[in-house]
Design a protein around this motif. Structure first.
Motif, mmCIF file in Angstrom:
data_model
loop_
_atom_site.group_PDB
_atom_site.id
_atom_site.type_symbol
_atom_site.label_atom_id
_atom_site.label_comp_id
_atom_site.label_asym_id
_atom_site.label_seq_id
_atom_site.Cartn_x
_atom_site.Cartn_y
_atom_site.Cartn_z
ATOM 1 N N LYS A 1 7.864 -8.335 5.196
ATOM 2 C CA LYS A 1 7.651 -9.680 5.727
ATOM 3 C C LYS A 1 7.424 -10.700 4.709
ATOM 4 C CE LYS A 1 5.574 -8.433 10.176
ATOM 5 N NZ LYS A 1 4.092 -8.454 10.931
ATOM 6 N N ASP A 2 6.742 -10.453 3.605
ATOM 7 C CA ASP A 2 6.756 -11.249 2.419
ATOM 8 C C ASP A 2 8.005 -11.642 1.773
ATOM 9 O OD1 ASP A 2 3.879 -11.499 2.759
ATOM 10 O OD2 ASP A 2 3.598 -9.956 1.186
ATOM 11 N N GLY A 3 8.786 -10.596 1.815
ATOM 12 C CA GLY A 3 10.365 -10.819 1.361
ATOM 13 C C GLY A 3 10.893 -11.629 2.266
ATOM 14 N N MET A 4 10.924 -11.539 3.355
ATOM 15 C CA MET A 4 11.743 -12.418 4.369
ATOM 16 C C MET A 4 11.118 -13.752 4.122
ATOM 17 S SD MET A 4 13.769 -10.312 5.744
ATOM 18 C CE MET A 4 14.393 -11.518 7.071
ATOM 19 N N ASN A 5 9.765 -13.888 3.994
ATOM 20 C CA ASN A 5 9.231 -15.405 3.836
ATOM 21 C C ASN A 5 9.447 -15.985 2.496
ATOM 22 O OD1 ASN A 5 8.516 -15.286 6.675
ATOM 23 N ND2 ASN A 5 6.346 -14.296 6.108
ATOM 24 N N LEU B 1 -1.855 11.629 7.917
ATOM 25 C CA LEU B 1 -1.555 10.654 8.821
ATOM 26 C C LEU B 1 -2.052 9.119 8.557
ATOM 27 C CD1 LEU B 1 0.328 10.491 11.326
ATOM 28 C CD2 LEU B 1 -1.620 10.565 12.624
ATOM 29 N N PRO B 2 -3.349 9.106 8.241
ATOM 30 C CA PRO B 2 -3.837 7.859 7.808
ATOM 31 C C PRO B 2 -3.123 7.248 6.382
ATOM 32 C CG PRO B 2 -5.814 9.023 8.267
ATOM 33 C CD PRO B 2 -4.544 10.059 8.231
ATOM 34 N N GLU B 3 -3.156 8.308 5.419
ATOM 35 C CA GLU B 3 -2.221 7.868 4.557
ATOM 36 C C GLU B 3 -0.762 7.474 4.534
ATOM 37 O OE1 GLU B 3 -2.238 10.873 1.577
ATOM 38 O OE2 GLU B 3 -4.632 11.186 2.002
ATOM 39 N N LEU B 4 -0.156 7.913 5.582
ATOM 40 C CA LEU B 4 1.269 7.519 6.009
ATOM 41 C C LEU B 4 1.186 6.240 6.644
ATOM 42 C CD1 LEU B 4 2.551 11.020 7.363
ATOM 43 C CD2 LEU B 4 3.210 9.967 5.313
ATOM 44 N N MET B 5 0.365 6.085 7.294
ATOM 45 C CA MET B 5 0.215 4.812 7.994
ATOM 46 C C MET B 5 -0.267 3.705 7.287
ATOM 47 S SD MET B 5 1.028 5.222 11.238
ATOM 48 C CE MET B 5 1.964 6.389 10.707
ATOM 49 N N LYS B 6 -0.995 3.912 6.225
ATOM 50 C CA LYS B 6 -1.600 2.942 5.236
ATOM 51 C C LYS B 6 -0.285 2.522 4.410
ATOM 52 C CE LYS B 6 -4.346 2.196 1.266
ATOM 53 N NZ LYS B 6 -5.528 2.582 0.413
ATOM 54 N N GLY B 7 0.807 3.552 3.907
ATOM 55 C CA GLY B 7 1.984 3.232 3.348
ATOM 56 C C GLY B 7 2.842 2.376 4.135
ATOM 57 N N GLY C 1 2.195 0.473 6.490
ATOM 58 C CA GLY C 1 1.697 -0.983 6.513
ATOM 59 C C GLY C 1 1.833 -1.749 5.339
ATOM 60 N N LYS C 2 1.908 -1.277 4.198
ATOM 61 C CA LYS C 2 2.108 -1.755 2.870
ATOM 62 C C LYS C 2 3.598 -2.224 2.721
ATOM 63 C CE LYS C 2 -1.411 -0.241 0.163
ATOM 64 N NZ LYS C 2 -1.950 0.669 -1.336
ATOM 65 N N GLY C 3 4.494 -1.305 3.263
ATOM 66 C CA GLY C 3 5.858 -1.329 3.544
ATOM 67 C C GLY C 3 6.200 -2.619 4.222
#
Length: 65
Positions: free
Chosen positions: A40-44, A25-31, A33-35
């Protein structure tokens, strides 16, 4: 939003925990979060190239001092 109450969210979280387990589960949440950060970076209009160029300039400035 979707008419989900606290109890429904708890049931969904419990099912996800059962499906993926406590270690994965923590690995999934980390991934995830990166996504989200990448989205957001792409939208900005930010890109990794811009970040890398800024980091390289900062490194060069530190070496010059």
């Amino acid at each position: 939003m979707f008419g989900l109450g606290f109890q429904e969210i708890l049931v969904i979280a419990f099912i996800i925990l059962l499906l993926f387990g406590g270690k994965k589960l923590p690995e999934l949440m980390k991934g995830m979060g990166k996504g989200v950060k990448s989205f957001k970076d792409g939208m900005n209009g930010n890109s990794d190239n811009d970040d890398n160029a800024a980091n390289n300039r900062n490194d060069t400035d530190k070496e010059a001092k």
